[in-house]
Design a protein around this motif. Structure first.
Motif, PDB file in Angstrom:
ATOM      1  N   ALA A 164      25.303  -1.113  35.458  1.00 15.39           N
ATOM      2  CA  ALA A 164      26.838  -1.216  33.866  1.00 15.39           C
ATOM      3  C   ALA A 164      26.431  -1.751  32.504  1.00 15.39           C
ATOM      4  O   ALA A 164      27.713  -1.972  31.640  1.00 15.39           O
ATOM      5  CB  ALA A 164      27.663  -2.033  35.178  1.00 15.39           C
ATOM      6  N   THR A 165      25.335  -3.068  32.637  1.00 19.25           N
ATOM      7  CA  THR A 165      25.170  -3.496  32.013  1.00 19.25           C
ATOM      8  C   THR A 165      24.611  -3.184  30.133  1.00 19.25           C
ATOM      9  O   THR A 165      24.009  -3.832  29.426  1.00 19.25           O
ATOM     10  CB  THR A 165      24.873  -4.448  31.680  1.00 19.25           C
ATOM     11  N   GLY A 166      23.782  -1.097  30.463  1.00 15.21           N
ATOM     12  CA  GLY A 166      22.134  -0.983  30.061  1.00 15.21           C
ATOM     13  C   GLY A 166      21.109  -2.092  29.971  1.00 15.21           C
ATOM     14  O   GLY A 166      20.481  -1.497  28.582  1.00 15.21           O
ATOM     15  N   ALA A 167      20.937  -2.298  31.021  1.00 16.00           N
ATOM     16  CA  ALA A 167      19.882  -3.083  30.879  1.00 16.00           C
ATOM     17  C   ALA A 167      18.641  -2.431  30.962  1.00 16.00           C
ATOM     18  O   ALA A 167      18.539  -1.348  31.104  1.00 16.00           O
ATOM     19  CB  ALA A 167      19.345  -4.352  32.219  1.00 16.00           C
ATOM     20  N   THR A 168      17.620  -2.990  29.308  1.00 21.64           N
ATOM     21  CA  THR A 168      16.757  -2.091  29.084  1.00 21.64           C
ATOM     22  C   THR A 168      15.384  -2.344  30.624  1.00 21.64           C
ATOM     23  O   THR A 168      15.242  -3.475  31.811  1.00 21.64           O
ATOM     24  CB  THR A 168      15.855  -2.493  27.903  1.00 21.64           C
ATOM     25  N   VAL A 169      14.853  -1.410  30.837  1.00 20.80           N
ATOM     26  CA  VAL A 169      12.963  -1.773  31.565  1.00 20.80           C
ATOM     27  C   VAL A 169      12.494  -2.795  30.974  1.00 20.80           C
ATOM     28  O   VAL A 169      12.376  -3.906  32.190  1.00 20.80           O
ATOM     29  CB  VAL A 169      12.771  -0.171  30.999  1.00 20.80           C
ATOM     30  N   VAL A 170      12.400  -3.493  30.076  1.00 17.59           N
ATOM     31  CA  VAL A 170      12.050  -4.888  29.875  1.00 17.59           C
ATOM     32  C   VAL A 170      12.273  -5.792  30.114  1.00 17.59           C
ATOM     33  O   VAL A 170      11.623  -6.886  31.330  1.00 17.59           O
ATOM     34  CB  VAL A 170      11.751  -5.492  28.651  1.00 17.59           C
ATOM     35  N   MET A 171      13.537  -5.695  30.681  1.00 16.60           N
ATOM     36  CA  MET A 171      15.064  -6.610  30.839  1.00 16.60           C
ATOM     37  C   MET A 171      14.593  -6.741  32.480  1.00 16.60           C
ATOM     38  O   MET A 171      15.112  -7.982  33.617  1.00 16.60           O
ATOM     39  CB  MET A 171      16.253  -6.853  30.420  1.00 16.60           C
ATOM     40  N   VAL A 172      14.647  -5.572  33.134  1.00 12.13           N
ATOM     41  CA  VAL A 172      14.886  -5.620  34.867  1.00 12.13           C
ATOM     42  C   VAL A 172      13.449  -5.897  34.948  1.00 12.13           C
ATOM     43  O   VAL A 172      13.736  -6.997  36.026  1.00 12.13           O
ATOM     44  CB  VAL A 172      14.988  -4.069  35.088  1.00 12.13           C
ATOM     45  N   ALA A 173      11.697  -5.964  34.091  1.00 10.20           N
ATOM     46  CA  ALA A 173      10.880  -6.141  34.764  1.00 10.20           C
ATOM     47  C   ALA A 173      10.913  -7.669  34.177  1.00 10.20           C
ATOM     48  O   ALA A 173       9.816  -8.444  35.763  1.00 10.20           O
ATOM     49  CB  ALA A 173       9.756  -5.238  33.435  1.00 10.20           C
ATOM     50  N   ALA A 174      11.573  -8.651  33.654  1.00  6.57           N
ATOM     51  CA  ALA A 174      11.663  -9.932  34.074  1.00  6.57           C
ATOM     52  C   ALA A 174      11.599 -10.485  34.741  1.00  6.57           C
ATOM     53  O   ALA A 174      11.899 -11.235  35.545  1.00  6.57           O
ATOM     54  CB  ALA A 174      12.386 -10.803  32.210  1.00  6.57           C
ATOM     55  N   GLU A 175      13.237  -9.728  35.243  1.00 11.58           N
ATOM     56  CA  GLU A 175      14.408 -10.475  36.417  1.00 11.58           C
ATOM     57  C   GLU A 175      13.513  -9.871  38.078  1.00 11.58           C
ATOM     58  O   GLU A 175      13.134 -11.047  38.676  1.00 11.58           O
ATOM     59  CB  GLU A 175      15.425  -9.279  36.057  1.00 11.58           C
ATOM     60  N   LEU A 176      12.822  -8.845  37.831  1.00 10.75           N
ATOM     61  CA  LEU A 176      11.844  -8.987  39.133  1.00 10.75           C
ATOM     62  C   LEU A 176      10.856  -9.681  39.300  1.00 10.75           C
ATOM     63  O   LEU A 176      10.360 -10.263  40.361  1.00 10.75           O
ATOM     64  CB  LEU A 176      11.396  -7.603  39.097  1.00 10.75           C
ATOM     65  N   PRO A 193       1.723  -7.513  34.082  1.00 16.23           N
ATOM     66  CA  PRO A 193       2.917  -6.643  33.764  1.00 16.23           C
ATOM     67  C   PRO A 193       3.554  -5.598  33.225  1.00 16.23           C
ATOM     68  O   PRO A 193       4.374  -4.737  33.398  1.00 16.23           O
ATOM     69  CB  PRO A 193       2.776  -7.370  31.689  1.00 16.23           C
ATOM     70  N   ASP A 194       2.573  -5.312  33.397  1.00 13.45           N
ATOM     71  CA  ASP A 194       2.569  -3.191  33.258  1.00 13.45           C
ATOM     72  C   ASP A 194       3.120  -2.837  34.156  1.00 13.45           C
ATOM     73  O   ASP A 194       3.850  -2.046  34.624  1.00 13.45           O
ATOM     74  CB  ASP A 194       0.692  -2.219  32.687  1.00 13.45           C
ATOM     75  N   ARG A 195       2.533  -2.889  35.143  1.00 14.61           N
ATOM     76  CA  ARG A 195       2.722  -2.533  37.132  1.00 14.61           C
ATOM     77  C   ARG A 195       4.208  -3.143  37.320  1.00 14.61           C
ATOM     78  O   ARG A 195       4.788  -2.607  37.910  1.00 14.61           O
ATOM     79  CB  ARG A 195       1.597  -3.357  38.311  1.00 14.61           C
ATOM     80  N   ARG A 196       4.809  -4.138  36.880  1.00 17.60           N
ATOM     81  CA  ARG A 196       6.064  -4.705  36.852  1.00 17.60           C
ATOM     82  C   ARG A 196       6.687  -3.781  36.235  1.00 17.60           C
ATOM     83  O   ARG A 196       8.031  -3.853  36.192  1.00 17.60           O
ATOM     84  CB  ARG A 196       6.246  -6.183  36.371  1.00 17.60           C
ATOM     85  N   ARG A 197       6.367  -3.043  34.971  1.00 21.63           N
ATOM     86  CA  ARG A 197       7.363  -2.222  34.233  1.00 21.63           C
ATOM     87  C   ARG A 197       7.273  -0.939  35.343  1.00 21.63           C
ATOM     88  O   ARG A 197       8.854  -1.084  35.235  1.00 21.63           O
ATOM     89  CB  ARG A 197       6.891  -2.078  32.585  1.00 21.63           C
ATOM     90  N   LEU A 198       6.175  -0.543  35.925  1.00 17.62           N
ATOM     91  CA  LEU A 198       6.179   0.250  36.542  1.00 17.62           C
ATOM     92  C   LEU A 198       8.112  -0.037  37.464  1.00 17.62           C
ATOM     93  O   LEU A 198       8.246   1.288  37.902  1.00 17.62           O
ATOM     94  CB  LEU A 198       5.342   0.898  37.165  1.00 17.62           C
ATOM     95  N   LEU A 199       7.467  -0.986  38.272  1.00 13.17           N
ATOM     96  CA  LEU A 199       8.296  -1.274  39.143  1.00 13.17           C
ATOM     97  C   LEU A 199       9.794  -1.625  39.079  1.00 13.17           C
ATOM     98  O   LEU A 199      11.039  -0.678  39.305  1.00 13.17           O
ATOM     99  CB  LEU A 199       8.161  -2.523  39.636  1.00 13.17           C
TER     100      LEU A 199
END
Length: 298
Positions: A164-176, A193-199
């Motif tokens: 809904a908010t258009g969160a980017t992968v970078v934003m989601v990775a930071a949250e996770l 960091p690279d594995r968090r981006r994949l997740l």
């Protein structure tokens, strides 16, 4: 699909994105290892494990329906995932009939799906490798005691919010990365960091509806682990019971009845995501076990 034992109302199988690496697809006796991921993940979760297995085996990584690059669907029950995987197996190129009996390597939902296929289409399965599979928490008789509803409710709500908010992968990775980890500290303390981006990419890509059947106790409405048997060679790798394993010591008697000949091992110090946290350990266990299987022969 003759003999598939799928429910009459099951939707038509969906095409599954996959990659096919390791031993050439037309190599004689190249029985494929078909890797199936868990809910709200993707084939990218095998990013580190797959190359280790592909040094000696043909490896096919799959995105299940509603995950990764796979199409979304109206239904996400185990029988639906299984129908898609069976259709994929039917179309994988093989050099001989014996090689058509795949080794299904499934994590979590993927493990449950692999076991479902092995009990209903045993002629398609040469062996099973089950990575902390929820065999005893997914069926209707066990759904009320399953420990995961809060987790999957959060994953569904997060996915809805990200879309809904258009969160980017970078934003989601930071949250996770800021989430608490079963191993202590935060996820960022244990995944680079690279594995968090994949997740993050997998979680963001997943259809939020994939969590619905688990929350409704309908992930596997036709699965009764006390009424079926796994007769093919089976390796079960369990996470540490102290760190949230799906297969716990309390399940061992039922597991012995479900898969009487299974080789069951616990990887101490790993969580449910054992293949992501400890790919070298998982690969060593899997490869050593596969080496002891009878060779494929036509």
């Amino acid at each position: 699909m003759p003999g598939s034992d799928l429910p009459p109302d099951a939707p038509l199988p969906l095409p599954l994105p996959h990659d096919d690496t390791g031993v050439p697809a037309d190599g004689a006796g190249a029985r494929p290892l078909v890797l199936l991921h868990g809910i709200a993940n993707s084939r990218a979760s095998f990013h580190d494990l797959a190359p280790l297995l592909a040094r000696r085996h043909r490896v096919v990584r799959v995105d299940l329906r509603g995950h990764g690059e796979a199409p979304r669907a109206d239904r996400y029950e185990t029988a639906d995932y299984a129908a898609d995987v069976i259709a994929l197996l039917d179309h994988l190129p093989t050099a001989d009939r014996a090689a058509e009996r795949a080794v299904l390597v499934g994590h979590s939902l993927g493990g449950l799906t692999a076991a479902w296929i092995a009990t209903r289409r045993p002629e398609r399965v040469g062996a099973l490798v089950l990575l902390d599979p929820p065999l005893f928490t997914a069926g209707p008789a066990d759904a009320a005691t399953a420990p995961y509803p809060a987790l999957f409710a959060r994953r569904r709500d997060d996915a809805v919010r990200w879309h809904a908010t258009g969160a980017t992968v970078v934003m989601v990775a930071a949250e996770l990365g800021a989430e608490g980890a079963a191993l202590g500290g935060t996820v960022a303390d244990h995944l680079p960091p690279d594995r968090r981006r994949l997740l993050a990419a997998a979680r963001r890509a997943a259809d939020p509806s994939v969590c619905g059947p688990t929350l409704a106790g309908r992930l596997a409405p036709d699965w009764d682990p006390d009424a079926v048997r796994l007769d093919c060679p089976t390796l079960v790798l369990c996470a540490d019971p102290a760190l949230g394993a799906a297969v716990t010591p309390a399940h061992r008697d039922r597991l012995a009845r479900l898969a009487p000949g299974a080789d069951v091992r616990t990887l101490d110090g790993t969580t449910h995501m054992l293949h992501v946290e400890a790919p070298d350990r998982v690969a060593a266990e899997v490869l050593g076990w596969l080496d002891r299987l009878p060779p494929v022969s036509g």
